[in-house]
Write an enzyme that holds these catalytic residues in place. Structure first.
Site, PDB file in Angstrom:
ATOM      1  CG  LEU A  40      -4.113  -7.204  -5.466  1.00 32.73           C
ATOM      2  CD1 LEU A  40      -5.340  -7.942  -5.994  1.00 32.73           C
ATOM      3  CD2 LEU A  40      -3.014  -8.232  -5.136  1.00 32.73           C
ATOM      4  N   GLY A  61       9.348  -0.566  -2.639  1.00 26.72           N
ATOM      5  CA  GLY A  61      10.556   0.119  -2.163  1.00 26.72           C
ATOM      6  C   GLY A  61      10.160   1.090  -1.074  1.00 26.72           C
ATOM      7  CB  CYS A  81       7.491   2.273   5.292  1.00 21.94           C
ATOM      8  SG  CYS A  81       7.649   4.021   5.651  1.00 21.94           S
ATOM      9  CB  VAL A 130       5.984  10.239   9.933  1.00 25.16           C
ATOM     10  CG1 VAL A 130       4.974  10.166  11.081  1.00 25.16           C
ATOM     11  CG2 VAL A 130       5.840   9.025   9.026  1.00 25.16           C
ATOM     12  CG  PHE A 137      -1.928   3.445   9.776  1.00 26.79           C
ATOM     13  CD1 PHE A 137      -1.380   2.163   9.733  1.00 26.79           C
ATOM     14  CD2 PHE A 137      -2.505   3.866  10.963  1.00 26.79           C
ATOM     15  CE1 PHE A 137      -1.429   1.327  10.834  1.00 26.79           C
ATOM     16  CE2 PHE A 137      -2.561   3.039  12.074  1.00 26.79           C
ATOM     17  CZ  PHE A 137      -2.025   1.768  12.004  1.00 26.79           C
ATOM     18  CG  LEU A 138       1.946   9.705   6.831  1.00 23.72           C
ATOM     19  CD1 LEU A 138       2.971   9.844   5.717  1.00 23.72           C
ATOM     20  CD2 LEU A 138       1.854  11.030   7.568  1.00 23.72           C
ATOM     21  NE  ARG A 139      -1.672   5.919   0.773  1.00 23.54           N
ATOM     22  CZ  ARG A 139      -2.698   5.991  -0.058  1.00 23.54           C
ATOM     23  NH1 ARG A 139      -2.782   5.174  -1.082  1.00 23.54           N
ATOM     24  NH2 ARG A 139      -3.645   6.905   0.098  1.00 23.54           N
TER      25      ARG A 139
HETATM   26  C1  UGA Z   1       3.681   2.577   3.447  1.00 27.77           C
HETATM   27  C2  UGA Z   1       2.227   2.248   3.834  1.00 27.77           C
HETATM   28  O1  UGA Z   1       1.443   2.194   2.658  1.00 27.77           O
HETATM   29  C3  UGA Z   1       1.655   3.319   4.784  1.00 27.77           C
HETATM   30  O2  UGA Z   1       0.348   2.949   5.198  1.00 27.77           O
HETATM   31  C4  UGA Z   1       2.576   3.417   6.004  1.00 27.77           C
HETATM   32  O3  UGA Z   1       2.122   4.424   6.905  1.00 27.77           O
HETATM   33  C5  UGA Z   1       3.993   3.752   5.550  1.00 27.77           C
HETATM   34  O4  UGA Z   1       4.460   2.726   4.642  1.00 27.77           O
HETATM   35  C6  UGA Z   1       4.869   3.808   6.772  1.00 27.77           C
HETATM   36  O5  UGA Z   1       5.064   2.788   7.440  1.00 27.77           O
HETATM   37  O6  UGA Z   1       5.289   4.929   7.168  1.00 27.77           O
HETATM   38  P1  UGA Z   1       4.843   4.264   1.705  1.00 27.77           P
HETATM   39  O7  UGA Z   1       6.073   3.481   1.945  1.00 27.77           O
HETATM   40  O8  UGA Z   1       4.914   5.743   1.805  1.00 27.77           O
HETATM   41  O9  UGA Z   1       3.664   3.808   2.722  1.00 27.77           O
HETATM   42  O10 UGA Z   1       4.311   3.957   0.242  1.00 27.77           O
HETATM   43  P2  UGA Z   1       3.345   2.866  -0.425  1.00 27.77           P
HETATM   44  O11 UGA Z   1       2.287   3.585  -1.162  1.00 27.77           O
HETATM   45  O12 UGA Z   1       2.919   1.840   0.553  1.00 27.77           O
HETATM   46  O13 UGA Z   1       4.314   2.175  -1.501  1.00 27.77           O
HETATM   47  C7  UGA Z   1       5.401   1.370  -1.098  1.00 27.77           C
HETATM   48  C8  UGA Z   1       6.035   0.712  -2.302  1.00 27.77           C
HETATM   49  O14 UGA Z   1       5.188  -0.301  -2.828  1.00 27.77           O
HETATM   50  C9  UGA Z   1       6.353   1.634  -3.476  1.00 27.77           C
HETATM   51  O15 UGA Z   1       7.621   1.301  -3.998  1.00 27.77           O
HETATM   52  C10 UGA Z   1       5.272   1.327  -4.498  1.00 27.77           C
HETATM   53  O16 UGA Z   1       5.683   1.554  -5.819  1.00 27.77           O
HETATM   54  C11 UGA Z   1       5.058  -0.150  -4.239  1.00 27.77           C
HETATM   55  N1  UGA Z   1       3.717  -0.629  -4.633  1.00 27.77           N
HETATM   56  C12 UGA Z   1       2.599  -0.158  -4.017  1.00 27.77           C
HETATM   57  C13 UGA Z   1       3.614  -1.581  -5.642  1.00 27.77           C
HETATM   58  O17 UGA Z   1       4.624  -2.038  -6.222  1.00 27.77           O
HETATM   59  N2  UGA Z   1       2.356  -2.051  -5.973  1.00 27.77           N
HETATM   60  C14 UGA Z   1       1.234  -1.603  -5.356  1.00 27.77           C
HETATM   61  O18 UGA Z   1       0.139  -2.090  -5.715  1.00 27.77           O
HETATM   62  C15 UGA Z   1       1.359  -0.637  -4.368  1.00 27.77           C
END
Ligand code: UGA
Length: 429
Positions: free
Chosen positions: A251, A258, A261, A11, A153-155
């Site tokens: 979804l 994982g 966050c 971040v 809110f960035l990923r």
């Molecule tokens: C998440 C949020 O999406 C961001 O908006 C937020 O800013 C961030 O946490 C934070 O609090 O700093 P991030 O952890 O980087 O972002 O990644 P995500 O894209 O949310 O994925 C999280 C996990 O969920 C990954 O393991 C991904 O594989 C899994 N996932 C995601 C799924 O299993 N299915 C999905 O449909 C989406």
């Protein structure tokens, strides 16, 4: 504007580079001299697409600088962002040690001109008030400052574009001047503005991440039903997600959420709920389903793998990052090692981080083909693009017994069967 960012993780560094690129003067404070030296030389330390180039460009333009010294940075800045980690304690509670330490240092170094201190780290409601108390305790008398919550809110993996093209910018403060300064700084950033009080801003961040975790666990729950009933989870969730009230994003079933966050924030929210005597059953269910998604996948491997020599493709918690915090790969590798599996792994960015955990207990491959050479099964844990259109005929020839366990549904089951693989995926028979 001149601003300071404290912390240079996924971040902090992305935010610093983006604001520097907009023309601001940005100081980044860290506490490890060796890391600061690497950052100064243009090495971002972490892997995030586009970050190295953006960092080097802004170092060259002298808009970004790195230091371990609070005094110069804080005294020149109009806004100071806190972006340090808030990892989970054993109880799930967010560990605020770093935030509190940083607040103390800010307090000691604030000078007389008005400064906004804004926390971007995810923190329980009330933390920004605590920051204010700590600063007041350590500041000198004539100092003028205000706190504000400005959650991020960035990923990971899409951090730069998420920051620039944000859906929303949330600014929470009880101080009008602080809000105006933050609105001004965020002007080049797209997205709706939500101006609110401190508590609501802090809550918006937790509620958002918990809702995303909830969507993922719901998708995984539907995949469990699909496996029992013969429905196809991808088709089901596409059918469900077309409804605009629901939406198809987030979804995707698989190995659960994982990363640094969502797992930590669900745990911290559970802890807050228990302390406030709020019903937390939904949160417990979200966590249980997340664990079950990984356990189900492991069971499939143990039950159906024709032998104990396996390859794993993808180690990071999601594609386009080197981050393995709360990555499903760590759970799967640990469990397979307990059952005497021999494991080759391949990941284009996360291998060095996995080595720190498993050292010589597993074998590290230079490319996906080397990993599958003479193995009984291939296990796909992270859906990196390079696996999606790989030469599967070549993969089949290299493997002893062509069996694939796909934890992210990246292939079409009928295509894989035609190619002669035994293929196990999520929520599809
Ligand atoms: C998440 C949020 O999406 C961001 O908006 C937020 O800013 C961030 O946490 C934070 O609090 O700093 P991030 O952890 O980087 O972002 O990644 P995500 O894209 O949310 O994925 C999280 C996990 O969920 C990954 O393991 C991904 O594989 C899994 N996932 C995601 C799924 O299993 N299915 C999905 O449909 C989406």
């Amino acid at each position: 504007m001149t601003i300071t960012i404290i912390g240079h993780g996924y971040v902090g560094l992305v935010t610093a580079c983006v604001f520097a690129d907009f023309g601001n003067q940005v100081f980044v404070i860290g506490h490890t001299k060796e890391k600061i030296a690497r950052l100064k030389s243009g090495d971002p330390i972490i892997y995030e697409p586009g970050l190295k180039e953006l960092l080097q460009k802004n170092i060259q333009s002298k808009r970004i600088s790195f230091t371990t010294d609070y005094e110069e940075a804080i005294s020149e800045s109009e806004i100071v962002f806190i972006t340090v980690g808030t990892p989970p304690k054993e109880t799930g509670e967010a560990d605020l040690t770093a935030v509190i330490e940083v607040a103390r240092n800010i307090g000691k170094n604030l000078k007389s001109k008005f400064t906004v201190v804004s926390c971007k780290s995810t923190v329980p409601v009330g933390t920004n008030n605590k920051i204010e108390v700590i600063i007041n305790k350590h500041k000198s008398k004539q100092v003028d400052f205000a706190v504000a919550s400005c959650p991020e809110f960035l990923r990971e993996g899409t951090g730069i574009s998420d920051t620039i093209n944000s859906d929303r910018v949330v600014i929470g403060s009880d101080n009008k001047k602080a809000i105006e300064k933050l609105v001004e700084l965020h002007k080049p950033i797209n997205g709706k503005r939500v101006i609110t009080n401190l508590a609501s801003a802090e809550m918006i961040k937790y509620a958002s991440n918990v809702f995303l975790a909830n969507k993922i666990s719901f998708a995984n729950l539907i995949s469990f039903y699909c496996e029992k009933t013969g429905a196809n989870v991808d088709e089901v969730l596409t059918g469900v997600g077309i409804d605009e009230r629901i939406g198809r994003k987030f979804l995707n079933p698989g190995l659960g959420y994982g990363g640094s966050c969502l797992p930590k924030d669900v745990k911290a929210f559970l802890d807050i709920g228990k302390k406030q005597f709020v019903d937390t059953q939904l949160l417990t269910a979200i966590e249980n389903i997340n664990t079950k998604a990984q356990e189900n996948f492991l069971e499939k491997i143990v039950k159906h793998s024709p032998g104990k020599k396996v390859a794993i493709w993808g180690l990071s918690f999601k594609p386009n990052t080197d981050d393995i915090r709360f990555a499903p790969s760590v759970f799967i590798i640990k469990k397979l090692l307990e059952q005497d599996f021999q494991i080759n792994v391949y990941d284009q960015e996360a291998t060095e981080n996995i080595k720190k955990i498993f050292a010589d207990k597993i074998n590290y491959s230079k490319d996906p083909y080397q990993a599958v050479n003479k193995v009984d099964s291939l296990i796909i844990i992270t859906e990196w693009n390079e696996f999606k259109q790989i030469d599967l005929n070549k993969v089949k020839k290299l493997m002893s017994d062509p069996t694939i366990f796909d934890g992210r549904n990246i292939y079409d089951p009928s295509d894989l069967k035609k190619l002669g693989f035994k293929y196990y995926s999520i929520g599809r028979i």
